[in-house]
Enzyme design. Sequence first.
Site, PDB file in Angstrom:
ATOM      1  N   TYR A 103      -1.079  -1.072  10.352  1.00 15.83           N
ATOM      2  CA  TYR A 103      -1.353  -1.450   8.847  1.00 15.83           C
ATOM      3  C   TYR A 103      -0.368  -1.161   7.985  1.00 15.83           C
ATOM      4  O   TYR A 103       0.248  -2.089   7.065  1.00 15.83           O
ATOM      5  CB  TYR A 103      -2.869  -0.670   8.420  1.00 15.83           C
TER       6      TYR A 103
ATOM      7  N   LYS B 103       2.187  -3.664   6.077  1.00 16.50           N
ATOM      8  CA  LYS B 103       2.521  -3.903   4.748  1.00 16.50           C
ATOM      9  C   LYS B 103       4.109  -3.817   4.393  1.00 16.50           C
ATOM     10  O   LYS B 103       4.437  -4.405   3.670  1.00 16.50           O
ATOM     11  CB  LYS B 103       1.712  -2.781   4.075  1.00 16.50           C
TER      12      LYS B 103
ATOM     13  N   SER C  83       0.799  -1.158  -0.203  1.00 20.74           N
ATOM     14  CA  SER C  83      -0.069  -0.094   0.030  1.00 20.74           C
ATOM     15  C   SER C  83       0.710   1.185  -0.048  1.00 20.74           C
ATOM     16  O   SER C  83       2.073   1.266   0.573  1.00 20.74           O
ATOM     17  CB  SER C  83      -0.937  -0.035   1.344  1.00 20.74           C
TER      18      SER C  83
ATOM     19  N   VAL D 100     -13.405   5.433   1.277  1.00 22.68           N
ATOM     20  CA  VAL D 100     -14.202   6.815   1.136  1.00 22.68           C
ATOM     21  C   VAL D 100     -14.942   6.829  -0.053  1.00 22.68           C
ATOM     22  O   VAL D 100     -16.231   7.128   0.182  1.00 22.68           O
ATOM     23  CB  VAL D 100     -13.208   7.941   1.267  1.00 22.68           C
TER      24      VAL D 100
HETATM   25  P1  NAD Z   1     -11.474  -5.717   0.763  1.00 25.33           P
HETATM   26  O1  NAD Z   1     -11.559  -5.712   2.177  1.00 25.33           O
HETATM   27  O2  NAD Z   1     -12.550  -5.696  -0.270  1.00 25.33           O
HETATM   28  O3  NAD Z   1     -10.735  -7.198   0.229  1.00 25.33           O
HETATM   29  C1  NAD Z   1      -9.963  -7.847   1.170  1.00 25.33           C
HETATM   30  C2  NAD Z   1     -10.624  -9.443   1.450  1.00 25.33           C
HETATM   31  O4  NAD Z   1      -9.940 -10.025   2.162  1.00 25.33           O
HETATM   32  C3  NAD Z   1     -12.088  -9.257   1.893  1.00 25.33           C
HETATM   33  O5  NAD Z   1     -13.003 -10.105   0.804  1.00 25.33           O
HETATM   34  C4  NAD Z   1     -12.123  -9.881   3.304  1.00 25.33           C
HETATM   35  O6  NAD Z   1     -13.256 -10.784   3.763  1.00 25.33           O
HETATM   36  C5  NAD Z   1     -10.592 -10.817   3.095  1.00 25.33           C
HETATM   37  N1  NAD Z   1      -9.844 -11.224   4.305  1.00 25.33           N
HETATM   38  C6  NAD Z   1      -9.952 -10.304   5.485  1.00 25.33           C
HETATM   39  N2  NAD Z   1      -9.221 -11.038   6.460  1.00 25.33           N
HETATM   40  C7  NAD Z   1      -9.186 -12.397   5.953  1.00 25.33           C
HETATM   41  C8  NAD Z   1      -8.510 -13.372   6.526  1.00 25.33           C
HETATM   42  N3  NAD Z   1      -8.091 -13.464   7.644  1.00 25.33           N
HETATM   43  N4  NAD Z   1      -8.602 -14.512   5.909  1.00 25.33           N
HETATM   44  C9  NAD Z   1      -9.287 -14.542   4.380  1.00 25.33           C
HETATM   45  N5  NAD Z   1      -9.515 -13.564   3.868  1.00 25.33           N
HETATM   46  C10 NAD Z   1      -9.686 -12.322   4.713  1.00 25.33           C
HETATM   47  O7  NAD Z   1     -10.375  -4.884   0.330  1.00 25.33           O
HETATM   48  P2  NAD Z   1      -9.503  -4.694  -1.112  1.00 25.33           P
HETATM   49  O8  NAD Z   1      -9.751  -3.205  -1.461  1.00 25.33           O
HETATM   50  O9  NAD Z   1     -10.082  -5.300  -2.166  1.00 25.33           O
HETATM   51  O10 NAD Z   1      -7.993  -4.841  -0.936  1.00 25.33           O
HETATM   52  C11 NAD Z   1      -7.136  -5.832  -1.313  1.00 25.33           C
HETATM   53  C12 NAD Z   1      -6.199  -5.702  -0.918  1.00 25.33           C
HETATM   54  O11 NAD Z   1      -5.503  -4.611  -1.402  1.00 25.33           O
HETATM   55  C13 NAD Z   1      -5.735  -5.584   0.633  1.00 25.33           C
HETATM   56  O12 NAD Z   1      -4.558  -6.265   0.916  1.00 25.33           O
HETATM   57  C14 NAD Z   1      -5.483  -4.364   1.086  1.00 25.33           C
HETATM   58  O13 NAD Z   1      -4.874  -4.058   2.067  1.00 25.33           O
HETATM   59  C15 NAD Z   1      -4.825  -3.608  -0.469  1.00 25.33           C
HETATM   60  N6  NAD Z   1      -4.846  -2.312  -0.748  1.00 25.33           N
HETATM   61  C16 NAD Z   1      -6.031  -1.730  -1.085  1.00 25.33           C
HETATM   62  C17 NAD Z   1      -6.242  -0.421  -1.434  1.00 25.33           C
HETATM   63  C18 NAD Z   1      -7.587   0.116  -1.502  1.00 25.33           C
HETATM   64  O14 NAD Z   1      -7.574   1.381  -1.860  1.00 25.33           O
HETATM   65  N7  NAD Z   1      -8.793  -0.472  -2.097  1.00 25.33           N
HETATM   66  C19 NAD Z   1      -5.095   0.450  -1.219  1.00 25.33           C
HETATM   67  C20 NAD Z   1      -4.003  -0.178  -1.016  1.00 25.33           C
HETATM   68  C21 NAD Z   1      -3.733  -1.678  -0.797  1.00 25.33           C
HETATM   69  C1  UD1 Z   2      -6.784   3.579   1.588  1.00 19.54           C
HETATM   70  C2  UD1 Z   2      -7.085   2.082   1.809  1.00 19.54           C
HETATM   71  C3  UD1 Z   2      -5.966   1.411   2.314  1.00 19.54           C
HETATM   72  C4  UD1 Z   2      -4.730   1.747   1.276  1.00 19.54           C
HETATM   73  C5  UD1 Z   2      -4.472   3.407   1.218  1.00 19.54           C
HETATM   74  C6  UD1 Z   2      -3.676   3.544   0.267  1.00 19.54           C
HETATM   75  C7  UD1 Z   2      -9.427   1.347   2.176  1.00 19.54           C
HETATM   76  C8  UD1 Z   2     -10.518   1.208   3.285  1.00 19.54           C
HETATM   77  N1  UD1 Z   2      -8.442   1.998   2.570  1.00 19.54           N
HETATM   78  O1  UD1 Z   2      -6.610   4.260   2.896  1.00 19.54           O
HETATM   79  O2  UD1 Z   2      -6.231   0.003   2.361  1.00 19.54           O
HETATM   80  O3  UD1 Z   2      -3.811   1.301   2.004  1.00 19.54           O
HETATM   81  O4  UD1 Z   2      -5.719   3.795   0.672  1.00 19.54           O
HETATM   82  O5  UD1 Z   2      -3.553   4.786  -0.140  1.00 19.54           O
HETATM   83  O6  UD1 Z   2      -9.511   1.147   1.096  1.00 19.54           O
HETATM   84  N2  UD1 Z   2     -12.759   9.718   5.081  1.00 19.54           N
HETATM   85  C9  UD1 Z   2     -13.812  10.559   5.353  1.00 19.54           C
HETATM   86  N3  UD1 Z   2     -14.945  10.002   5.818  1.00 19.54           N
HETATM   87  C10 UD1 Z   2     -15.170   8.597   5.480  1.00 19.54           C
HETATM   88  C11 UD1 Z   2     -14.129   7.716   5.183  1.00 19.54           C
HETATM   89  C12 UD1 Z   2     -12.739   8.235   5.121  1.00 19.54           C
HETATM   90  O7  UD1 Z   2     -13.805  11.795   5.430  1.00 19.54           O
HETATM   91  O8  UD1 Z   2     -16.313   8.101   5.843  1.00 19.54           O
HETATM   92  C13 UD1 Z   2     -11.478  10.487   4.653  1.00 19.54           C
HETATM   93  C14 UD1 Z   2     -10.407   9.660   5.617  1.00 19.54           C
HETATM   94  O9  UD1 Z   2     -10.260  10.335   6.863  1.00 19.54           O
HETATM   95  C15 UD1 Z   2      -9.026   9.931   4.740  1.00 19.54           C
HETATM   96  C16 UD1 Z   2      -9.673   9.850   3.216  1.00 19.54           C
HETATM   97  O10 UD1 Z   2     -11.063   9.996   3.336  1.00 19.54           O
HETATM   98  O11 UD1 Z   2      -8.841  11.344   4.791  1.00 19.54           O
HETATM   99  C17 UD1 Z   2      -9.430   8.530   2.518  1.00 19.54           C
HETATM  100  O12 UD1 Z   2      -9.837   7.377   3.619  1.00 19.54           O
HETATM  101  P1  UD1 Z   2      -9.788   5.963   2.960  1.00 19.54           P
HETATM  102  O13 UD1 Z   2     -10.765   5.843   1.824  1.00 19.54           O
HETATM  103  O14 UD1 Z   2     -10.054   5.362   4.267  1.00 19.54           O
HETATM  104  O15 UD1 Z   2      -8.435   5.797   2.598  1.00 19.54           O
HETATM  105  P2  UD1 Z   2      -7.240   5.862   3.096  1.00 19.54           P
HETATM  106  O16 UD1 Z   2      -7.067   6.006   4.565  1.00 19.54           O
HETATM  107  O17 UD1 Z   2      -6.281   6.876   2.123  1.00 19.54           O
END
Ligand code: NAD
Ligand code: UD1
Length: 312
Positions: free
Chosen positions: A146, A150, A122, A190
């Site tokens: 977190y 990572k 991340s 968000v």
């Molecule tokens: P997500 O929460 O939709 O997907 C993660 C999945 O992992 C979920 O389906 C959850 O049920 C499963 N999970 C959680 N704990 C588990 C466990 N103990 N065993 C098996 N499954 C488990 O999130 P996502 O957005 O699809 O993220 C996928 C990956 O990418 C994650 O590793 C996340 O940290 C990383 N990531 C996501 C973002 C983002 O913006 N979405 C940014 C940076 C990194």
């Molecule tokens: C997100 C990802 C994280 C990833 C990171 C990489 C999720 C849940 N988190 O974190 O896994 O590692 O990007 O850049 O996908 N906010 C609000 N109101 C809300 C929710 C969020 O104001 O209800 C604000 C937060 O305080 C933050 C911004 O929106 O400033 C983005 O928040 P969020 O989507 O949780 O992302 P990150 O914390 O950047």
Amino acid sequence: MSKVLITGGAGFIGSTLADKLVEEGNEVVIVDDLSMGSTENIPQSINVTFYEESITNHFFMTKLLITNNFDYIYLLAAVASVADSIERPIETHAVNQNANLNILETIRKEKLTPKKIVFSSSAAVYGNGPELPKKETSSIDPMSPYAIDKFATERFMVDYGKLYGLPTVCTRFFNVYGPKQNPKSPYSGVLSIVSDCLVRDDIFTLFGDGSQTRDYVYIDDVVDALLILATTPEAKNDVYNVATGETISLVDVIKAYESASGRKVKVVKKEARLGDVQDSLADITKLRGLGYEPKVNVTAGLAKYWDALQEK
Ligand code: NAD
Ligand code: UD1
């Protein structure tokens, strides 16, 4: 046809990747404990096997890996929320780091032969360092359990390559958004929460003043990046930013979403979240060097996202 393991494959990114891999004729095995994912996300196909299991069940994971000797392994399971990891550092560490280390150890000890192990890291690892945009060589400053997990797991991936010859690669995802992202937790991404508020006419809680910036990357571009990194042999034992290289503030992305949806978001402001990063923007030169090019800018992505929600 390849045999592919996706941990977290019932989640947002994992299930969208599964859709694409199945469409291309691969056999996909998904392990997900459904803590955030849903079976509805999983493609319906005889080429998909789903196990509702936690990756922290080392016995189960070890057996699964040995039995299948997968061609490609995508490690996407995680407690994906920065805020949640601050509330529950020990529980999230077991998932975000230890479970992945067990997978690496099993592959090493059992001499399994995946063509590539892709670990989802991340942008959170960069923290609040002053350099923008973030290059893969920029300073690291993990500000939450977190981000610590990572970064440490990235290092395990890279060094298992260097020490034991395992073909690994890590993706530093910036803020991924699009259909299938689960809005149901207060810790959800968000834009999934904003979407839900737009659909239900609910109140959106904005933490801080809304000036925080993010590099929001659409899910289809992320799936492209994952496939490039998995199938490019030179992308090995290394780390790549996955983003668009463009940044926007939270207030502006909300305005853009209001234009795309033709609706208004009701906002209430609260204090900034502990551990929140202020500004985030990627330099994606390194990934571009492998042929990646983001195709969906934030305006087009929000329109696609809104259309998908309407169809649902
Ligand atoms: P997500 O929460 O939709 O997907 C993660 C999945 O992992 C979920 O389906 C959850 O049920 C499963 N999970 C959680 N704990 C588990 C466990 N103990 N065993 C098996 N499954 C488990 O999130 P996502 O957005 O699809 O993220 C996928 C990956 O990418 C994650 O590793 C996340 O940290 C990383 N990531 C996501 C973002 C983002 O913006 N979405 C940014 C940076 C990194
Ligand atoms: C997100 C990802 C994280 C990833 C990171 C990489 C999720 C849940 N988190 O974190 O896994 O590692 O990007 O850049 O996908 N906010 C609000 N109101 C809300 C929710 C969020 O104001 O209800 C604000 C937060 O305080 C933050 C911004 O929106 O400033 C983005 O928040 P969020 O989507 O949780 O992302 P990150 O914390 O950047």
